[in-house]
Design a protein around this motif. Sequence first.
Motif, PDB file in Angstrom:
ATOM      1  N   ASP A 196       0.828  -1.207   0.000  1.00  0.00           N
ATOM      2  CA  ASP A 196       0.000   0.000   0.000  1.00  0.00           C
ATOM      3  C   ASP A 196       0.861   1.255   0.000  1.00  0.00           C
ATOM      4  O   ASP A 196       0.557   2.237  -0.689  1.00  0.00           O
ATOM      5  N   LYS A 240       0.980   4.130  -2.985  1.00  0.00           N
ATOM      6  CA  LYS A 240       0.720   5.551  -2.760  1.00  0.00           C
ATOM      7  C   LYS A 240       1.917   6.414  -3.152  1.00  0.00           C
ATOM      8  O   LYS A 240       1.749   7.494  -3.712  1.00  0.00           O
ATOM      9  N   ASN A 266      -4.482   1.240  -7.466  1.00  0.00           N
ATOM     10  CA  ASN A 266      -4.592  -0.040  -6.786  1.00  0.00           C
ATOM     11  C   ASN A 266      -3.348  -0.870  -7.034  1.00  0.00           C
ATOM     12  O   ASN A 266      -2.475  -0.498  -7.832  1.00  0.00           O
ATOM     13  N   SER A 281      -4.439  -4.033  -2.779  1.00  0.00           N
ATOM     14  CA  SER A 281      -4.497  -2.722  -2.137  1.00  0.00           C
ATOM     15  C   SER A 281      -5.487  -1.830  -2.862  1.00  0.00           C
ATOM     16  O   SER A 281      -5.393  -1.623  -4.079  1.00  0.00           O
ATOM     17  N   ASN A 282      -6.469  -1.318  -2.115  1.00  0.00           N
ATOM     18  CA  ASN A 282      -7.426  -0.311  -2.596  1.00  0.00           C
ATOM     19  C   ASN A 282      -8.274  -0.793  -3.770  1.00  0.00           C
ATOM     20  O   ASN A 282      -8.599  -0.006  -4.671  1.00  0.00           O
TER      21      ASN A 282
END
Length: 386
Positions: free
Chosen positions: A32, A36, A42, A61-62
């Motif tokens: 994650d 970012k 994602n 992730s996301n």
Amino acid sequence: MPSSLSLGRLSELIGMIYDAAIDPSLWPVAIDEIRKALEFDNATFTLQALPSGEVLINVTSNIPQHYLDRMAGYGGEVLDQWGGLAALRALPMDQPAVLSRVNPDAVRFDVTTNRYSLEWAKPQGLVDVMALGLAFDERGLGSLAFGRHESAGPIGEREIEAARFLIPHLQRAATVNRLLDMAAIARSTFEAVLDTLTAPIFLTSADLHVVHANPAALELVATGGLLSVRNGVLVANVSAVSSALAVAVAQAARDEGALARKGLGVPVRWQDDSAGALHVLPLRPGRGSFDASVVAAVFVARADTPFVAPTALVAALFGLTPAEARVFEQIAVGRTVEETSEVLSIGRSTVRTHLLRLFEKTGARRQAELVQLAASLAAPLAASTG
């Protein structure tokens, strides 16, 4: 090194990667944070053991749950996006693969007929993918893929450069994950599991003094022929491998972020002539309950295939410039100064100058020793069964 990410941020991300190497429960946080930092929407990280098919790691992730539930239904379409399995295998393992550059039509929703693109990516506003190969051999498959949202703009050199820098660290962590008993790690700590592992593991100081060796490592030393412990120091019985190991561990002690490809799959050959590799994992202060002098774990893997060619490995180990690496590559296959001059279209005096620098950096005294260095670090071929 990517200039768009601070050294502190890069070091933090690399530390998270190596933390996850010995504690896989930390992968969701690491993935994650990388996502970012590179401004992706994602991420998906999978690592699968072969031939059993066991899923060792599956981290996302996301990704909204509704779309996460549907992902498994698009396996074939995901491969088709990239041109099929053969096309994926042909992509270099040391470079990020960007879908819009590999297969531009796959991200053109007005052209593609791919169900995954139209039914999964398009509704989420995902316009591109960057994929990193982490394992692709007879023992396992692993990859890390990032989805790009249209609001972040096209995938650019910033993201590619940063991902290129992180790839060897991710590959090393994935390799270590494959060597560990993942179920045992999940139940306990790395320290508690260390002595139960079948993979030989040495914990060493910066100068390769062995602080701890698990039973498998002690057995390996007792059999001789591959690694030895002399006056408490871990050494390989092939001088080039020993030099490579010393460089990798020393670098791990100084700056794990700069370790890059040093120590990633340093090839060795076992007594039965089967292929193997050494993997160096930096251990940061405070990671577990290790002795304060421990800076690295040296894993010995059987039947492991290095991800980098001998020339790239030697260049990383000894700090060769691109020009010196090109000359080394020619000399390593037995070409003379004159032949190297002709192949590279450079003057003989230039070749000799690079050759002198190669001698200085590698410690070799003549061309034959450079050939031996390359041969010692070349990926060993598995013994023929025919």
